[in-house]
Design a protein around this motif. Structure first.
Motif, mmCIF file in Angstrom:
data_model
loop_
_atom_site.group_PDB
_atom_site.id
_atom_site.type_symbol
_atom_site.label_atom_id
_atom_site.label_comp_id
_atom_site.label_asym_id
_atom_site.label_seq_id
_atom_site.Cartn_x
_atom_site.Cartn_y
_atom_site.Cartn_z
ATOM 1 N N GLU A 105 0.830 -1.210 0.000
ATOM 2 C CA GLU A 105 0.000 0.000 0.000
ATOM 3 C C GLU A 105 0.861 1.257 0.000
ATOM 4 O O GLU A 105 0.595 2.214 -0.726
ATOM 5 N N LEU A 106 1.901 1.249 0.829
ATOM 6 C CA LEU A 106 2.775 2.410 0.920
ATOM 7 C C LEU A 106 3.481 2.679 -0.405
ATOM 8 O O LEU A 106 3.523 3.813 -0.890
ATOM 9 N N GLY A 107 4.065 1.626 -0.995
ATOM 10 C CA GLY A 107 4.759 1.800 -2.266
ATOM 11 C C GLY A 107 3.833 2.249 -3.378
ATOM 12 O O GLY A 107 4.180 3.130 -4.176
ATOM 13 N N ASP A 108 2.651 1.664 -3.435
ATOM 14 C CA ASP A 108 1.699 2.037 -4.487
ATOM 15 C C ASP A 108 1.228 3.480 -4.314
ATOM 16 O O ASP A 108 1.029 4.203 -5.307
ATOM 17 N N SER B 30 3.632 6.372 7.722
ATOM 18 C CA SER B 30 2.188 6.611 7.694
ATOM 19 C C SER B 30 1.805 7.078 6.295
ATOM 20 O O SER B 30 2.683 7.450 5.492
ATOM 21 N N ASP B 31 0.517 7.093 6.015
ATOM 22 C CA ASP B 31 0.064 7.664 4.741
ATOM 23 C C ASP B 31 0.490 9.127 4.636
ATOM 24 O O ASP B 31 0.868 9.608 3.556
ATOM 25 N N ALA B 32 0.469 9.825 5.777
ATOM 26 C CA ALA B 32 0.867 11.236 5.780
ATOM 27 C C ALA B 32 2.343 11.394 5.424
ATOM 28 O O ALA B 32 2.724 12.361 4.745
ATOM 29 N N GLN C 284 3.688 13.516 2.296
ATOM 30 C CA GLN C 284 4.683 14.576 2.482
ATOM 31 C C GLN C 284 5.858 14.393 1.526
ATOM 32 O O GLN C 284 6.363 15.368 0.958
ATOM 33 N N VAL C 285 6.294 13.163 1.321
ATOM 34 C CA VAL C 285 7.387 12.901 0.375
ATOM 35 C C VAL C 285 6.971 13.334 -1.029
ATOM 36 O O VAL C 285 7.744 13.982 -1.753
ATOM 37 N N VAL C 286 5.753 12.985 -1.422
ATOM 38 C CA VAL C 286 5.255 13.376 -2.744
ATOM 39 C C VAL C 286 5.183 14.893 -2.855
ATOM 40 O O VAL C 286 5.555 15.485 -3.884
ATOM 41 N N SER C 287 4.727 15.556 -1.792
ATOM 42 C CA SER C 287 4.652 17.021 -1.783
ATOM 43 C C SER C 287 6.037 17.645 -1.931
ATOM 44 O O SER C 287 6.212 18.645 -2.643
ATOM 45 N N VAL C 288 7.029 17.056 -1.290
ATOM 46 C CA VAL C 288 8.405 17.541 -1.406
ATOM 47 C C VAL C 288 8.899 17.392 -2.836
ATOM 48 O O VAL C 288 9.556 18.290 -3.384
ATOM 49 N N ILE C 289 8.608 16.257 -3.470
ATOM 50 C CA ILE C 289 8.991 16.061 -4.874
ATOM 51 C C ILE C 289 8.339 17.113 -5.750
ATOM 52 O O ILE C 289 8.990 17.713 -6.630
ATOM 53 N N ASP C 290 7.054 17.368 -5.529
ATOM 54 C CA ASP C 290 6.321 18.376 -6.295
ATOM 55 C C ASP C 290 6.960 19.757 -6.120
ATOM 56 O O ASP C 290 7.222 20.476 -7.093
ATOM 57 N N ASP C 291 7.260 20.118 -4.872
ATOM 58 C CA ASP C 291 7.861 21.420 -4.587
ATOM 59 C C ASP C 291 9.263 21.528 -5.192
ATOM 60 O O ASP C 291 9.640 22.579 -5.724
ATOM 61 N N ALA C 292 10.026 20.447 -5.118
ATOM 62 C CA ALA C 292 11.369 20.451 -5.689
ATOM 63 C C ALA C 292 11.325 20.641 -7.199
ATOM 64 O O ALA C 292 12.121 21.405 -7.771
ATOM 65 N N LEU C 293 10.401 19.967 -7.861
ATOM 66 C CA LEU C 293 10.261 20.128 -9.307
ATOM 67 C C LEU C 293 9.880 21.558 -9.663
ATOM 68 O O LEU C 293 10.396 22.127 -10.634
#
Length: 420
Positions: free
Chosen positions: A314-317, A391-393, A397-406
């Motif tokens: 679930e986490l990886g997906d 956690s899901d959060a 947060q990791v995805v949000s960091v990737i978005d912000d970095a891009l």
């Protein structure tokens, strides 16, 4: 300590980190800054940091923090747990690192077959011993099956003992096996090649070709073992090797590795048979030490609980889905490789099926992205290892960091264009 933060991957100097402590899914540097840990010790910490069951096992073990160089109860208990879980395992021999394990397995295959050559796959990382460090990152015009050394200091004579094949290309692989079958001791492969899935029938075809020619098939499960499933890649893909190598997770964060496999091959390491011409010497001072075995056993006991792998997947997906959406928002292509709690990004619109297709991405952008992610509080070296502590959060947060970095990278790129 040359090179900064990581043992083998260079960050930009301005984002180097020094870790002081860790807990759960978080790291804390020497200045007290918090990071989400997507490195997890380069894979061993699949439960996260300071998991209570592992801490308690180590607390008990440290009451007698000895090394015995003799069979000990904890080492036996871990071996039994591993043999029960791993489909190909009938016997086991400990080492200390994944590089130990692959080196030992190749030696054992040579002893068993009386042949000397090893076939590995282009782009595959199977450790840092001299045989393993061939064609991990070669030029893409290298000619199969000629190996390209990845490090200075490797004797040129060893190049004659290693053959290179393209992953997921069964026809080329079998043709090399056919041509060199009288010299070929083993085929060693990461069943999930770095983070690239095997094509349908590829592993089965390699298994059949090896059996037909009396070649030992070795699965390097240092990364995939107890990560893709409790039975590792063998369980996930349903293909049985003759030998398999383990590290990372099986030590629970402490140095430990193992070679496992068929009893008729493993028995060549029996020191009671050291006068036999087929005897294969495998040993290490700290092999099977009770401290690492205690941490490994506690880790496997947690992983064997119901629902564990469902949660890891679930986490990886969630990460892969969120990351694809982030790249889409920036109108950038991305391949999100891997399965379960393991992921890797290639910034490309081309499907990735082998090493050469993995090199077609925008490597300059990828390097900037990794540096920017770390600078924003997510530790990774390009691979993303997730743990049960996430956690899901955390994932969001990791995805949000990737978005912000891009956003920042692309804005800077646009500004540079305007200046030009």
């Amino acid at each position: 300590m040359p090179g900064g933060s990581f043992n083998s991957a260079a960050l930009a100097e301005e984002v180097d980190v020094v870790i002081a402590r860790a807990n759960g899914s978080k790291l804390y540097d020497s200045d007290g800054r918090e990071y989400i840990d997507c490195l997890n010790g380069s894979g061993p910490m699949v439960l996260g940091h300071a998991r209570p069951e592992v801490v308690e096992a180590l607390r008990k073990a440290v009451e007698c923090p000895s090394n015995f160089y003799v069979l000990n109860e904890t080492g036996i208990a871990l071996a039994e747990k591993m043999v029960e879980a791993i489909p190909c395992a009938e016997q086991l021999k400990y080492g200390l690192s994944g590089s130990d394990a692959t080196f030992f397995a190749m030696r054992l295959a040579r002893a068993y077959t009386g042949r000397t050559k090893i076939l590995k796959f282009e782009g595959g990382f199977i450790g840092v011993n001299d045989y393993a460090l061939m064609s991990v990152t070669p030029a893409t015009d290298a000619v199969y099956p000629t190996p390209v050394p990845d490090s200075a200091g490797i004797p040129t004579a060893l190049q004659d003992q290693v053959l290179i094949a393209p992953y997921n290309d069964l026809a080329t692989t079998v043709a090399i096996m056919e041509k060199y079958q009288s010299e070929l001791a083993a085929v060693i492969i990461e069943a999930q090649h770095r983070s690239i899935e095997p094509a349908p029938g590829f592993l089965e075809g390699v298994r059949e070709a090896a059996t037909r020619r009396g070649i030992v098939l070795i699965f390097d499960e240092v990364v995939t073992g107890f990560r893709l499933a409790f039975g590792g890649a063998q369980e996930r893909y349903g293909v049985l090797p003759d030998l398999a190598t383990y590290g990372k997770i099986v030590g629970g964060g402490l140095p430990l590795s193992a070679v496992v496999g068929k009893a008729e091959i493993m028995d060549l390491t029996n020191p009671r048979k050291s006068s036999s011409p087929g005897y294969s010497y495998i040993s290490s001072t700290m092999s099977g030490n009770p401290m690492a075995a205690a941490a490994g056993l506690a880790t496997l006991n947690v992983l064997s609980q119901p629902g564990t792998y469902e949660r890891l997947y679930e986490l990886g997906d969630r990460f892969r889905k969120g990351t694809r959406a982030a790249f889409e928002r920036h109108d950038l292509p991305v391949q999100t490789l891997g399965s379960g709690p393991l992921a890797q990004l290639v910034i490309s619109d081309k499907p990735v099926t082998d090493y050469r297709s993995s090199t077609l991405g925008d490597k300059a952008l990828h390097k900037k992205l990794i540096d920017a992610i770390v600078a924003r509080g997510v530790v990774t070296h390009g691979k993303f290892y997730f743990s049960l502590a996430f956690s899901d959060a955390d994932i969001d947060q990791v995805v949000s960091v990737i978005d912000d970095a891009l956003t920042a990278i692309l804005k800077n790129r646009q500004n540079l264009k305007h200046r030009d």
